[in-house]
Write an enzyme that holds these catalytic residues in place. Structure first.
Site, PDB file in Angstrom:
ATOM      1  N   ASP A 162       0.780  -1.237   0.000  1.00  0.00           N
ATOM      2  CA  ASP A 162       0.000   0.000   0.000  1.00  0.00           C
ATOM      3  C   ASP A 162       0.813   1.288   0.000  1.00  0.00           C
ATOM      4  O   ASP A 162       0.274   2.369  -0.205  1.00  0.00           O
ATOM      5  CB  ASP A 162      -0.967   0.017   1.194  1.00  0.00           C
ATOM      6  CG  ASP A 162      -0.286  -0.280   2.531  1.00  0.00           C
ATOM      7  OD1 ASP A 162       0.819   0.248   2.782  1.00  0.00           O
ATOM      8  OD2 ASP A 162      -0.864  -1.047   3.332  1.00  0.00           O
ATOM      9  N   HIS A 198       6.647  -8.106  -1.249  1.00  0.00           N
ATOM     10  CA  HIS A 198       5.525  -8.568  -2.067  1.00  0.00           C
ATOM     11  C   HIS A 198       5.153  -7.579  -3.162  1.00  0.00           C
ATOM     12  O   HIS A 198       4.085  -7.701  -3.757  1.00  0.00           O
ATOM     13  CB  HIS A 198       4.307  -8.857  -1.189  1.00  0.00           C
ATOM     14  CG  HIS A 198       4.461 -10.081  -0.346  1.00  0.00           C
ATOM     15  ND1 HIS A 198       3.603 -10.401   0.702  1.00  0.00           N
ATOM     16  CD2 HIS A 198       5.365 -11.085  -0.380  1.00  0.00           C
ATOM     17  CE1 HIS A 198       3.995 -11.528   1.264  1.00  0.00           C
ATOM     18  NE2 HIS A 198       5.067 -11.958   0.631  1.00  0.00           N
TER      19      HIS A 198
END
Length: 235
Positions: free
Chosen positions: A91, A106
């Site tokens: 995010d 990730h």
């Protein structure tokens, strides 16, 4: 001096309004990972995959860093030795809170990756199956720069080397079920590091020497303040 490795998971961003993956309101309760988070899913239905990540990109852009993100940025800035901040999150809230360097194991929602040549690039806004790679010119192959199931997380050699040299390992807001991140505490503990879990609920992993539970926005600033021996909001 003491070298610190911090691992963060979805739980640290929950108070910013972003759903965790495996909780009662988790992302994987509303969608099958086989449909949106594998290379095969992208090959079968790129439009569906893009729609899923376009929605997540909008949600992340609207979210704001919380006190836990800010506290970790403070730790990086004020700790006299190395603090490696590793996140499973995509995010970007750590950077927006002021973190100097973040290892995104990730991937990141604000980056795209060409499925053809492997070139990565910053990305703003929605993605579609019509996007063209600026590096190789291939149409239709641009995908979110996200590590999907079955793919190798980024920068594992750097992370494992840091864990082997860490004096303190802290896991924050992680489920402790997704490997290889779930095994980081094993590496750190075997190397002699003190290991701490900060989580809404304990994972029950016996390799943690200390476990503190509660909302990340409360327990992370308090923990960082204790390390720095200053009040949570102090200078």
């Amino acid at each position: 001096m003491s070298r610190i490795v911090v691992l963060t998971g979805a739980g640290i961003s929950a108070e910013s309004g972003l759903a965790t993956f495996r909780g009662d309101d988790g992302t994987w309760n509303s969608v099958r990972l086989e449909d949106v988070a594998t290379p095969g899913a992208f090959a079968r239905d790129p439009a569906k995959v893009h729609a899923f990540y376009n929605a997540r990109r909008v949600q992340a852009a609207q979210a704001q860093p919380n006190a836990a993100h800010v506290a970790l940025a403070r730790l990086q800035a004020e700790w006299p030795d190395a603090v490696l901040l590793v996140t499973q999150n995509v995010d970007g809230l750590h950077e927006r809170a002021g973190a100097a360097e973040v290892v995104h194991m990730h991937g990141q929602l604000d980056r795209a990756l060409c499925a053809g040549c492997g070139a990565g690039t910053p990305w703003v806004g929605a993605m579609s199956a019509a996007d063209v790679c600026t590096a190789c010119g291939r149409p239709g192959g641009m995908r979110p720069d996200i590590v999907w199931f079955g793919e190798m997380p980024y920068r594992m050699e750097l992370i494992e080397a840091a864990l082997a040299q860490a004096d303190l390992f802290v896991a924050i807001g992680t489920s402790g079920t997704v490997y290889p991140a779930a095994g980081f505490v094993e590496i750190a503990a075997a190397a002699g590091a003190r290991t701490v879990e900060l989580n809404l609920e304990p994972t029950g992993n016996p390799r943690f020497h200390e476990v503190r539970t509660g909302p990340a926005g409360e327990i992370v600033p308090a923990f960082v303040a204790g390390l720095l021996n200053r009040p949570a909001g102090g200078n």
